[in-house]
Design a protein around this motif. Structure first.
Motif, mmCIF file in Angstrom:
data_model
loop_
_atom_site.group_PDB
_atom_site.id
_atom_site.type_symbol
_atom_site.label_atom_id
_atom_site.label_comp_id
_atom_site.label_asym_id
_atom_site.label_seq_id
_atom_site.Cartn_x
_atom_site.Cartn_y
_atom_site.Cartn_z
ATOM 1 N N TYR A 54 0.868 -1.166 0.000
ATOM 2 C CA TYR A 54 0.000 0.000 0.000
ATOM 3 C C TYR A 54 0.908 1.220 0.000
ATOM 4 O O TYR A 54 1.906 1.246 0.724
ATOM 5 C CB TYR A 54 -0.894 0.023 1.247
ATOM 6 N N ALA A 55 0.582 2.236 -0.778
ATOM 7 C CA ALA A 55 1.426 3.431 -0.908
ATOM 8 C C ALA A 55 1.792 3.986 0.468
ATOM 9 O O ALA A 55 0.920 4.319 1.263
ATOM 10 C CB ALA A 55 0.720 4.495 -1.740
ATOM 11 N N ILE A 59 2.715 -3.943 3.847
ATOM 12 C CA ILE A 59 2.710 -4.929 2.762
ATOM 13 C C ILE A 59 1.312 -5.535 2.645
ATOM 14 O O ILE A 59 0.762 -6.051 3.617
ATOM 15 C CB ILE A 59 3.754 -6.040 3.024
ATOM 16 N N GLY A 60 0.742 -5.470 1.452
ATOM 17 C CA GLY A 60 -0.607 -5.983 1.225
ATOM 18 C C GLY A 60 -0.648 -7.428 0.753
ATOM 19 O O GLY A 60 -1.555 -8.175 1.103
ATOM 20 N N GLY A 61 0.329 -7.842 -0.059
ATOM 21 C CA GLY A 61 0.291 -9.190 -0.604
ATOM 22 C C GLY A 61 1.658 -9.706 -1.010
ATOM 23 O O GLY A 61 2.575 -8.930 -1.279
ATOM 24 N N ILE A 62 1.773 -11.025 -1.058
ATOM 25 C CA ILE A 62 3.013 -11.709 -1.428
ATOM 26 C C ILE A 62 2.670 -12.858 -2.371
ATOM 27 O O ILE A 62 1.675 -13.559 -2.193
ATOM 28 C CB ILE A 62 3.732 -12.306 -0.193
ATOM 29 N N GLN A 63 3.549 -13.068 -3.333
ATOM 30 C CA GLN A 63 3.429 -14.208 -4.233
ATOM 31 C C GLN A 63 4.841 -14.693 -4.547
ATOM 32 O O GLN A 63 5.747 -13.885 -4.749
ATOM 33 C CB GLN A 63 2.729 -13.757 -5.516
ATOM 34 N N LEU A 64 5.052 -16.008 -4.551
ATOM 35 C CA LEU A 64 6.346 -16.580 -4.911
ATOM 36 C C LEU A 64 6.217 -17.376 -6.200
ATOM 37 O O LEU A 64 5.153 -17.926 -6.495
ATOM 38 C CB LEU A 64 6.876 -17.495 -3.805
ATOM 39 N N ARG A 65 7.303 -17.426 -6.960
ATOM 40 C CA ARG A 65 7.340 -18.222 -8.185
ATOM 41 C C ARG A 65 8.261 -19.417 -7.945
ATOM 42 O O ARG A 65 9.387 -19.257 -7.480
ATOM 43 C CB ARG A 65 7.870 -17.376 -9.344
ATOM 44 N N VAL A 74 -1.048 -14.372 -1.676
ATOM 45 C CA VAL A 74 -1.350 -14.320 -0.249
ATOM 46 C C VAL A 74 -1.865 -12.924 0.038
ATOM 47 O O VAL A 74 -1.157 -11.943 -0.166
ATOM 48 C CB VAL A 74 -0.092 -14.615 0.609
ATOM 49 N N CYS A 75 -3.095 -12.804 0.463
ATOM 50 C CA CYS A 75 -3.798 -11.576 0.852
ATOM 51 C C CYS A 75 -4.295 -10.799 -0.365
ATOM 52 O O CYS A 75 -5.103 -11.333 -1.107
ATOM 53 C CB CYS A 75 -2.968 -10.724 1.809
ATOM 54 N N VAL A 76 -3.837 -9.542 -0.589
ATOM 55 C CA VAL A 76 -4.427 -8.703 -1.637
ATOM 56 C C VAL A 76 -3.378 -8.200 -2.628
ATOM 57 O O VAL A 76 -2.211 -8.079 -2.313
ATOM 58 C CB VAL A 76 -5.166 -7.474 -1.035
ATOM 59 N N ASN A 77 -3.852 -7.877 -3.831
ATOM 60 C CA ASN A 77 -2.970 -7.331 -4.864
ATOM 61 C C ASN A 77 -3.294 -5.861 -5.117
ATOM 62 O O ASN A 77 -3.417 -5.423 -6.241
ATOM 63 C CB ASN A 77 -3.049 -8.142 -6.153
ATOM 64 N N SER A 78 -3.409 -5.100 -4.041
ATOM 65 C CA SER A 78 -3.705 -3.677 -4.138
ATOM 66 C C SER A 78 -2.405 -2.901 -4.349
ATOM 67 O O SER A 78 -1.406 -3.152 -3.685
ATOM 68 C CB SER A 78 -4.393 -3.198 -2.860
ATOM 69 N N GLY A 79 -2.417 -1.971 -5.286
ATOM 70 C CA GLY A 79 -1.231 -1.183 -5.588
ATOM 71 C C GLY A 79 -0.416 -1.820 -6.695
ATOM 72 O O GLY A 79 -0.840 -2.771 -7.342
#
Length: 168
Positions: A54-55, A59-65, A74-79
């Motif tokens: 979030y600006a 931390i709003g969300g996390i993703q791993l490859r 995980v959680c939100v993809n805001s921003g």
């Protein structure tokens, strides 16, 4: 007889790409720890990280490859997502950051190649998550989120050999 079967079943399970206890370590959760539990556990090696912030906030969300495939968010993809892709033979050896007011405000990932990826605001109490065994790499993250942001984060580490199997 039942005890022997249970022990053998446990050993078979451990032989299926699970790290042995001597080569596995866990860095306990940092942060407030409220909300729903999450885990990014997946087969393969981590090859990328994507984080939403979030600006000027937490931390709003996390993703791993893993080996080219992104995990569920995980959680939100805001921003706007910030992303780091790892090169061949590169892996994560440290996760650091800051937490405050029940949220993770900053995350930094450091690799065995000396590269780092930092997202978020330098606000709050510092934490450093790292493995206890030389040659270990980050296998997955876990923790909690409350639907608006990441409230805690923990790291799971393991030593892997070059043939993608767990070192015995």
């Amino acid at each position: 007889m039942l005890h022997v079967i249970v022990v053998l079943a446990g050993l078979c399970t451990m032989g299926m790409a699970m790290p042995l206890p001597d080569f596995y370590s866990y860095s306990p959760e940092a942060g407030g720890g409220t909300g729903v539990m999450y885990s990014t556990a997946h087969e393969g090696h981590i090859t990328g990280i994507r984080i939403w912030e979030y600006a000027s906030a937490y931390i709003g969300g996390i993703q791993l490859r893993y080996d080219g495939n992104w995990t569920d968010l995980v959680c939100v993809n805001s921003g706007t997502p910030m992303e780091m892709l790892l090169v061949e033979d590169e892996f994560i050896v440290q996760v650091s950051g800051k937490h405050d007011s029940g949220y993770i405000f900053e995350l930094m990932f450091v690799t065995n190649h000396g590269r780092s990826f930092k997202v978020g605001q330098p606000s709050g109490t510092s934490f450093h998550l790292f493995p206890t065994h030389d040659g270990s790499e980050l296998r997955f993250l876990s923790g909690r989120h409350n639907g608006w942001g990441i409230t805690s984060i923990a790291a799971h580490w393991a030593v892997y050999s070059s043939d993608n199997s767990v070192t015995p």
